[in-house]
Scaffold this motif. Structure first.
Motif, mmCIF file in Angstrom:
data_model
loop_
_atom_site.group_PDB
_atom_site.id
_atom_site.type_symbol
_atom_site.label_atom_id
_atom_site.label_comp_id
_atom_site.label_asym_id
_atom_site.label_seq_id
_atom_site.Cartn_x
_atom_site.Cartn_y
_atom_site.Cartn_z
ATOM 1 N N ALA A 178 -4.876 -53.028 -38.241
ATOM 2 C CA ALA A 178 -5.921 -52.340 -39.003
ATOM 3 C C ALA A 178 -6.497 -51.234 -38.129
ATOM 4 C CB ALA A 178 -7.011 -53.331 -39.404
ATOM 5 N N ALA A 179 -7.113 -50.263 -38.768
ATOM 6 C CA ALA A 179 -7.691 -49.129 -38.039
ATOM 7 C C ALA A 179 -8.697 -49.593 -36.987
ATOM 8 C CB ALA A 179 -8.331 -48.146 -39.022
ATOM 9 N N TRP A 180 -9.517 -50.602 -37.319
ATOM 10 C CA TRP A 180 -10.506 -51.076 -36.353
ATOM 11 C C TRP A 180 -9.842 -51.666 -35.117
ATOM 12 C CZ3 TRP A 180 -10.747 -56.051 -34.613
ATOM 13 C CH2 TRP A 180 -10.128 -57.032 -35.385
ATOM 14 N N GLU A 181 -8.657 -52.273 -35.275
ATOM 15 C CA GLU A 181 -7.956 -52.847 -34.127
ATOM 16 C C GLU A 181 -7.476 -51.745 -33.182
ATOM 17 O OE1 GLU A 181 -5.670 -56.782 -35.311
ATOM 18 O OE2 GLU A 181 -5.313 -55.192 -36.792
ATOM 19 N N ILE A 182 -7.011 -50.651 -33.765
ATOM 20 C CA ILE A 182 -6.575 -49.528 -32.935
ATOM 21 C C ILE A 182 -7.790 -48.933 -32.222
ATOM 22 C CG2 ILE A 182 -5.584 -47.203 -32.965
ATOM 23 C CD1 ILE A 182 -3.772 -48.213 -35.266
ATOM 24 N N GLN A 183 -8.885 -48.773 -32.956
ATOM 25 C CA GLN A 183 -10.106 -48.236 -32.348
ATOM 26 C C GLN A 183 -10.563 -49.128 -31.189
ATOM 27 O OE1 GLN A 183 -13.669 -48.454 -34.680
ATOM 28 N NE2 GLN A 183 -14.680 -46.835 -33.518
ATOM 29 N N GLU A 184 -10.537 -50.425 -31.427
ATOM 30 C CA GLU A 184 -10.947 -51.386 -30.397
ATOM 31 C C GLU A 184 -10.067 -51.280 -29.154
ATOM 32 O OE1 GLU A 184 -10.355 -55.854 -30.777
ATOM 33 O OE2 GLU A 184 -12.456 -55.613 -31.351
#
Length: 144
Positions: free
Chosen positions: A88-94
């Motif tokens: 998910a996008a949040w995982e990449i951001q994290e």
């Protein structure tokens, strides 16, 4: 027709059959055709790794990579890496916390770490041949 011998089983798998495995994964990931067209070299590299027995696509569309140079620590030895099929996008951001946008290696280390559930410090210890396979998988997770 190109053929490579699978290092682990001794079976021959054609590059064409290996490329079909990569295309199944890309279809499952819903990768856009324009991205596929622009990623021919990465697709060919992944197909080569499959043909050589270094990469297997399992039933859950996870890649399993056999490391040519396992990573040894005091407590254990890592011989394979298993990659999630989606992020998910949040995982990449994290995974990008503290990484500069100009740090290509840092970005790849973060994505590969998130995909495999390993720490970025461990991913940094990969041999360049093993890292090359990781990088070709991670390319399909870099936000465009």
């Amino acid at each position: 027709m190109s053929e490579n011998k699978n290092l682990e089983t001794g079976h021959v798998m054609t590059i064409e059959a290996s490329k079909e495995e990569v295309m199944k994964w890309l279809e499952f990931k819903k990768v856009r055709q324009s991205t596929i067209n622009n990623s021919e070299e990465a697709i060919d590299n992944l197909a080569g790794a499959i043909a050589e027995g270094l990469l297997v696509l399992n039933d859950g569309f996870e890649w399993e990579q056999k490391l040519l140079s396992p990573i040894k620590t005091e407590d254990s030895t890592t011989e394979t890496l298993v990659y999630k099929p989606r992020l998910a996008a949040w995982e990449i951001q994290e995974s990008m916390k503290g990484v500069k946008t100009s740090d290509v290696f840092g970005i790849m280390f973060g994505i590969v770490a998130k995909l495999t559930g390993k720490f970025p410090q461990m991913i940094k210890k990969l041999d360049t041949e093993d890292y090359g396979i990781c990088q070709n998988i991670a390319l399909f997770f870099v936000p465009k």
